[in-house]
Write an enzyme that holds these catalytic residues in place. Structure first.
Site, mmCIF file in Angstrom:
data_model
loop_
_atom_site.group_PDB
_atom_site.id
_atom_site.type_symbol
_atom_site.label_atom_id
_atom_site.label_comp_id
_atom_site.label_asym_id
_atom_site.label_seq_id
_atom_site.Cartn_x
_atom_site.Cartn_y
_atom_site.Cartn_z
ATOM 1 N N TYR A 91 13.036 28.748 36.386
ATOM 2 C CA TYR A 91 12.578 28.519 37.759
ATOM 3 C C TYR A 91 12.215 29.785 38.523
ATOM 4 O O TYR A 91 11.677 29.699 39.628
ATOM 5 C CB TYR A 91 13.652 27.753 38.541
ATOM 6 C CG TYR A 91 13.987 26.423 37.918
ATOM 7 C CD1 TYR A 91 13.082 25.374 37.955
ATOM 8 C CD2 TYR A 91 15.200 26.222 37.275
ATOM 9 C CE1 TYR A 91 13.381 24.159 37.369
ATOM 10 C CE2 TYR A 91 15.510 25.007 36.688
ATOM 11 C CZ TYR A 91 14.592 23.977 36.739
ATOM 12 O OH TYR A 91 14.887 22.776 36.159
ATOM 13 N N HIS A 132 7.367 19.270 40.406
ATOM 14 C CA HIS A 132 8.380 19.962 39.605
ATOM 15 C C HIS A 132 7.890 21.376 39.352
ATOM 16 O O HIS A 132 6.705 21.582 39.045
ATOM 17 C CB HIS A 132 8.611 19.261 38.269
ATOM 18 C CG HIS A 132 9.128 17.875 38.426
ATOM 19 N ND1 HIS A 132 10.442 17.607 38.689
ATOM 20 C CD2 HIS A 132 8.484 16.681 38.387
ATOM 21 C CE1 HIS A 132 10.594 16.298 38.800
ATOM 22 N NE2 HIS A 132 9.426 15.718 38.623
#
Length: 160
Positions: free
Chosen positions: A28, A105
């Site tokens: 991430y 996402h």
């Protein structure tokens, strides 16, 4: 008739997204949820969107926010986190209020573990954006604004 310029969009973030910047940085990155929300607020100004943001680790809180958005918001952008793959209740809340929704996402969920390949949200969303890191949110906000404005233009056609 002129189309109302300002759109109201609710950004929802599900479980563990409060840990962005510290959690699985190899997946991430180091950007935090606060960083993402600050950037989105600037984008929202440019898009003439009033953006509200909520993150919760609790499914019921997210469902209540979706219910509360009915009649108050024009659309949703949601990163359901792990609830993407497990929550029929979240899916039913989105379907129940009928607000156009874009699922986002940061990672490309289809390049990850197979259990992440199924989304309960995608079938009730107008679209899904994944794999562009924090830019997935920016693209999601632009996508919902464009979708809502195009729909309004169709509804406000020359003979209506």
């Amino acid at each position: 008739m002129p189309i109302a310029a300002s759109l109201r969009v609710l950004l929802l973030n599900g479980p563990n997204l409060s840990l962005l910047g510290r959690r699985e940085v190899d997946v991430y990155g180091t950007v935090t949820l606060a960083d993402i929300e600050r950037t989105l607020q600037l984008d929202a100004q440019d898009l003439d969107v009033e953006l509200s943001c909520l993150q919760s680790n609790h499914e019921g809180v997210l469902i209540d926010a979706i219910h509360d958005a009915f009649g108050r918001c024009d659309g949703l952008v949601i990163n359901p986190g792990g609830l993407t793959h497990t929550s029929v209740a979240l899916r039913d809340a989105i379907a129940g209020v009928g607000l156009p929704t874009v699922e986002v996402h940061m990672s490309n969920v289809y390049r990850r573990e197979s259990f992440r390949h199924h989304s309960f949200i995608a079938p009730v969303a107008v679209g899904q954006i994944s794999g562009f890191g924090a830019d997935s949110y920016r693209l999601g906000l632009r996508a919902i604004a464009l979708f809502l404005r195009r729909r309004a233009e169709q509804d406000e056609g020359p003979c209506r």
